[in-house]
Design an enzyme around this catalytic site. Structure first.
Site, short mmCIF file in Angstrom:
data_model
loop_
_atom_site.label_atom_id
_atom_site.label_comp_id
_atom_site.label_asym_id
_atom_site.label_seq_id
_atom_site.Cartn_x
_atom_site.Cartn_y
_atom_site.Cartn_z
N ARG A 10 20.66 17.29 46.10
CA ARG A 10 21.32 18.34 46.90
C ARG A 10 22.34 19.10 46.06
O ARG A 10 22.45 20.31 46.15
CB ARG A 10 22.01 17.72 48.12
N ARG A 54 30.05 9.04 54.39
CA ARG A 54 29.83 9.61 55.73
C ARG A 54 28.92 8.69 56.56
O ARG A 54 27.92 8.16 56.06
CB ARG A 54 29.20 10.99 55.63
N LYS A 92 32.19 21.48 55.45
CA LYS A 92 31.91 22.66 56.27
C LYS A 92 31.83 22.29 57.75
O LYS A 92 32.40 22.96 58.60
CB LYS A 92 30.60 23.34 55.83
N ARG A 103 21.70 30.12 51.99
CA ARG A 103 21.88 29.27 50.82
C ARG A 103 21.31 29.91 49.56
O ARG A 103 21.57 29.42 48.47
CB ARG A 103 21.14 27.95 51.04
P1 AP5 Z 1 31.08 17.28 56.38
O1 AP5 Z 1 32.06 18.11 57.17
O2 AP5 Z 1 30.01 16.56 57.15
O3 AP5 Z 1 30.50 18.12 55.16
P2 AP5 Z 1 29.45 19.32 55.14
O4 AP5 Z 1 29.93 20.29 54.12
O5 AP5 Z 1 29.22 19.86 56.53
O6 AP5 Z 1 28.20 18.53 54.60
P3 AP5 Z 1 26.68 18.57 55.02
O7 AP5 Z 1 26.06 17.38 54.37
O8 AP5 Z 1 26.47 18.65 56.50
O9 AP5 Z 1 26.25 19.89 54.34
P4 AP5 Z 1 24.88 20.25 53.81
O10 AP5 Z 1 25.15 21.69 53.53
O11 AP5 Z 1 24.31 19.46 52.71
O12 AP5 Z 1 23.95 19.85 55.01
P5 AP5 Z 1 23.08 20.70 56.02
O13 AP5 Z 1 23.04 19.93 57.26
O14 AP5 Z 1 23.49 22.13 56.06
O15 AP5 Z 1 31.95 16.21 55.55
C1 AP5 Z 1 31.33 15.20 54.79
C2 AP5 Z 1 32.13 13.89 54.91
O16 AP5 Z 1 33.43 14.08 54.35
C3 AP5 Z 1 32.37 13.43 56.36
O17 AP5 Z 1 32.28 12.03 56.40
C4 AP5 Z 1 33.80 13.90 56.69
O18 AP5 Z 1 34.44 13.03 57.61
C5 AP5 Z 1 34.46 13.84 55.32
N1 AP5 Z 1 35.42 14.94 55.14
C6 AP5 Z 1 35.21 16.25 55.40
N2 AP5 Z 1 36.30 16.98 55.11
C7 AP5 Z 1 37.23 16.10 54.62
C8 AP5 Z 1 38.57 16.24 54.12
N3 AP5 Z 1 39.16 17.46 54.06
N4 AP5 Z 1 39.21 15.13 53.68
C9 AP5 Z 1 38.61 13.91 53.73
N5 AP5 Z 1 37.35 13.72 54.20
C10 AP5 Z 1 36.67 14.79 54.64
O19 AP5 Z 1 21.64 20.71 55.31
C11 AP5 Z 1 20.89 19.53 55.18
C12 AP5 Z 1 19.53 19.88 54.59
O20 AP5 Z 1 18.82 20.80 55.46
C13 AP5 Z 1 19.52 20.60 53.23
O21 AP5 Z 1 19.65 19.67 52.15
C14 AP5 Z 1 18.15 21.29 53.27
O22 AP5 Z 1 17.12 20.37 53.01
C15 AP5 Z 1 18.03 21.72 54.71
N6 AP5 Z 1 18.59 23.07 54.92
C16 AP5 Z 1 19.56 23.40 55.79
N7 AP5 Z 1 19.84 24.71 55.72
C17 AP5 Z 1 19.01 25.22 54.75
C18 AP5 Z 1 18.83 26.53 54.21
N8 AP5 Z 1 19.57 27.57 54.65
N9 AP5 Z 1 17.92 26.69 53.23
C19 AP5 Z 1 17.17 25.67 52.79
N10 AP5 Z 1 17.30 24.40 53.26
C20 AP5 Z 1 18.20 24.19 54.24
#
Ligand code: AP5
Length: 249
Positions: A204, A160, A41, A121
């Site tokens: 997660r 990552r 994302k 979420r």
């Molecule tokens: P990346 O683009 O970083 O993936 P992402 O989907 O953005 O993953 P996140 O870990 O940031 O998502 P998340 O939803 O768990 O985290 P968030 O910060 O929202 O890609 C991942 C890797 O793959 C990278 O190394 C990239 O280079 C590689 N890659 C990407 N696309 C690729 C492709 N097409 N081909 C090859 N490689 C690729 O949330 C973190 C925490 O915050 C949650 O666990 C929770 O505790 C809290 N939180 C946040 N929002 C909420 C909410 N609304 N409700 C409750 N808790 C929340």
């Protein structure tokens, strides 16, 4: 080509003002990005920003920004609980996250548009978002859902790395830095997020599986859901994303 910008009002809350470095885009897009952790994302968000100019508003980024900027001070009790949940890979409580987004409601009415990443979420968060949007006279154009096989997601999360200083993201195999362990942009040390360790990744993915279906169904019923198969490389995935957004125009 638009830049990511610093999104200060989003990261620091209502007291902060954004640095407006981009021209105002011809259309303000209002998009929600859905999908499991690690599906890409954030990677797609950077590309959407560059092409369409909307602000990337990630709830995870708000928590990570708060954690980095404590400067030796203890976090507020609510933030301490949120950061501990995040480290374990658990969801932060709906109340805390909704309150955080509600405080930043003006970002959802901004003339640049928005890409909400990581929110909603849960179904309660989806209802709360509708309420917040109504309050600022805004509404969603689409909820874009990225999906990919679980094994690929685990591989993406485990590999990552992020720069400790400037937060640029890398992947040990798919997007390596030129010098191993060092950021291409600023030379900073590359580290693994606490929640990218195996135990937290498992938690997660379980949290996502337990909450995603009602949210997807909610947006499907409203006719807002757009599905993107995200197994290809980032540019191939973006070709689908771009086409889905252009079809909304
Ligand atoms: P990346 O683009 O970083 O993936 P992402 O989907 O953005 O993953 P996140 O870990 O940031 O998502 P998340 O939803 O768990 O985290 P968030 O910060 O929202 O890609 C991942 C890797 O793959 C990278 O190394 C990239 O280079 C590689 N890659 C990407 N696309 C690729 C492709 N097409 N081909 C090859 N490689 C690729 O949330 C973190 C925490 O915050 C949650 O666990 C929770 O505790 C809290 N939180 C946040 N929002 C909420 C909410 N609304 N409700 C409750 N808790 C929340």
């Amino acid at each position: 080509m638009y830049s990511l910008g610093k999104r200060l009002a989003w990261l620091e809350g209502p007291g902060a003002t954004c640095e407006k470095t981009n021209p105002v885009p011809p259309r303000a897009w209002h998009l929600v990005l859905l999908g499991p952790p690690g599906v890409g994302k954030g990677t797609q968000a950077e590309k959407i920003v560059a092409e369409f100019g909307a602000c990337h508003l990630s709830t995870g980024d708000v928590f990570r920004h708060a954690a980095r900027n404590l400067n030796g001070k203890a976090p507020s009790p609510a933030m301490a609980i949120a950061l501990a949940a995040m480290k374990r890979g658990e969801l932060v409580s709906d109340n805390t996250v909704v309150e955080l987004v509600r405080e930043r409601a003006s970002c959802l009415a901004c003339q640049y548009g928005f890409l909400l990443d990581g929110f909603p979420r849960t179904i309660d968060q989806a209802h709360a978002l509708d309420d917040i949007l109504r309050g600022v006279g805004s509404k969603l154009d689409a909820a874009v859902n990225f999906f990919a096989p679980e094994a690929l997601i685990i591989e993406r999360l485990s590999g990552r790395r992020v720069c400790k200083q400037c937060r640029t993201g890398y992947h040990v195999a798919n997007k390596p830095s030129r010098v191993p362990g060092r950021c291409d942009a600023c030379g900073g040390e590359l580290i693994q997020r606490d929640d990218d360790k195996p135990e937290a990744i498992r938690t997660r993915l379980q949290a996502y599986a337990a909450t995603c279906n009602p949210v997807l169904e909610y947006y499907r019923k409203k006719g807002l859901l757009r599905e993107i198969e995200a197994s290809g490389d980032p540019d191939a995935v973006f070709a689908q994303t771009r086409s889905a957004i252009q079809k909304l125009a």
